[in-house]
Design a protein around this motif. Sequence first.
Motif, short mmCIF file in Angstrom:
data_model
loop_
_atom_site.label_atom_id
_atom_site.label_comp_id
_atom_site.label_asym_id
_atom_site.label_seq_id
_atom_site.Cartn_x
_atom_site.Cartn_y
_atom_site.Cartn_z
N ASP A 78 23.37 17.15 -73.46
CA ASP A 78 23.68 15.91 -73.37
C ASP A 78 25.09 15.48 -73.05
O ASP A 78 26.13 16.48 -73.00
CB ASP A 78 23.49 15.31 -74.77
CG ASP A 78 24.53 15.97 -75.99
OD1 ASP A 78 24.80 16.81 -75.76
OD2 ASP A 78 24.65 15.14 -76.71
N SER A 80 28.33 12.74 -73.74
CA SER A 80 28.69 11.58 -74.63
C SER A 80 30.04 11.49 -74.40
O SER A 80 31.00 12.10 -73.85
CB SER A 80 28.35 12.35 -76.08
OG SER A 80 29.05 13.49 -76.39
N ASN A 108 26.42 8.60 -78.10
CA ASN A 108 25.67 9.37 -77.30
C ASN A 108 24.27 8.43 -77.35
O ASN A 108 24.28 7.46 -77.78
CB ASN A 108 25.45 10.82 -78.13
CG ASN A 108 25.09 10.37 -79.52
OD1 ASN A 108 24.06 9.52 -79.76
ND2 ASN A 108 25.71 11.04 -80.53
N PRO A 323 23.55 15.45 -82.25
CA PRO A 323 22.59 15.05 -80.95
C PRO A 323 21.30 14.86 -81.55
O PRO A 323 20.34 14.20 -80.58
CB PRO A 323 22.73 15.99 -80.06
CG PRO A 323 23.18 17.41 -80.83
CD PRO A 323 23.94 16.85 -81.88
#
Length: 442
Positions: A78, A80, A108, A323
Amino acid sequence: MNRKYFKVAVILVSAINVFSKVEAQKKNDFNNPSLTHYLNDEHTRSISLSGYAELWARYTQLNPGSLINNEAKSDVSDLSLRRVRVKMTYKPTEKLMFVLQGGTTNVNVNAKGSNYFDLLDAYAEFSLNDKIQFGAGRSTWRGLSRFTTGPLNTLLYDLPSYATSNAGATDYTVRELGAYIKGQLGKFDYRLVVADPYTMSTSDPKVNVASFSKNSPNKDFSGYFRYAFLDTENISTPFNSGTYVGKKNILSVGAGFDYIHDAMWHQDINKNTVNDDMKSFAIDLFYDAPLNKEKGTSVSAYGMAMHNDYGPNYIRYVGTNNPATSVDVTQTSLNGAGNAMPVIGTGNTYYIQLGGTLPYLNNDKKNLQLQPAVGMQLSDLKGLHDNAVIYDAGISLLMNGMSSRLTFDAQNRPVFTGDPSTSAVVSDRQWQFVLKYRIDFN
């Protein structure tokens, strides 16, 4: 456009207009004039603007049972925004200072409804002299240890996990409403803080396992005391630097405490509710020095020992910038969702960090440096059978000193399973890899 963001934009444009006329003066890491406008010829009154942003690109092995939007996941990658900060410091007189800071944290894809540009700091400080300054408001002025107040020039990708372990429990992003007194007496500096912790609503009391009480919280008393054997450090802000990249010669020893009466509660074997004080004590040692100033090489080292008493078998599991959105309770470990791990609890925690800068890659311009570092946290907690050991190893590319840097970090954390009060053991270990870019402006 949302009126709230329109107002923020107007304020920033106005600030830019002010600083567009800043006279030539002290340069920042980009070799540009600092964003400080002096209000008198003596340069003792001023208004300044500063801030920073941190972007993470990450791959994380998730704890057992982790869910992202109700879908079971064993790993995830991910992007962020870890932190974004904008800060104004205003000195209308030689004795008075006002600090206003806003920002957002942990932006995020799983938190689209909760990311606001929040008021973080708003406090005033009055200085009698170098020995005595006092202030009040909402701020990160805290005691206990060097890194309790949050990040500044971190040697690794982020603070060690124990440092702000009460974040979100007794404070808001490491901030409380309080008053402090601080000062510097030659080689010795100190800070003493009394604050109102935020309401600590967590859960009803459990048998022989402490948790934060739902009762009205008592005052939070903390302090930190430090002696500098070599160069002294700046105490104009609450933050302590994780490295000076060889620009100073520092050897300091510090000690601190944090105390809240009846912050915790638990049930005894007869199901009677018992209140517990939160008591923490720490000592630490910091060393940062140049090795070869011409080549830009330096060394940095930090060691810390902390004793925490939150009541019987208390452990806090935290996932930084987590996450995951939830966890399947039929498959979960003691860690919980995502990248959570035990960061603090009743018992002892030890931390060591070592790193430094390598020679300039561009020696003519004295920039572009590699900065390798390693860190290890070991926690011997009453509620765990095995020690909780967390490893970090990373390397940074300093493009404009610490004001523009790219950091890669590999972290290995333990996963605990079993009875949390008698036989919690490490059943697995998981990895997290973070590529972080940070840019500062000042």
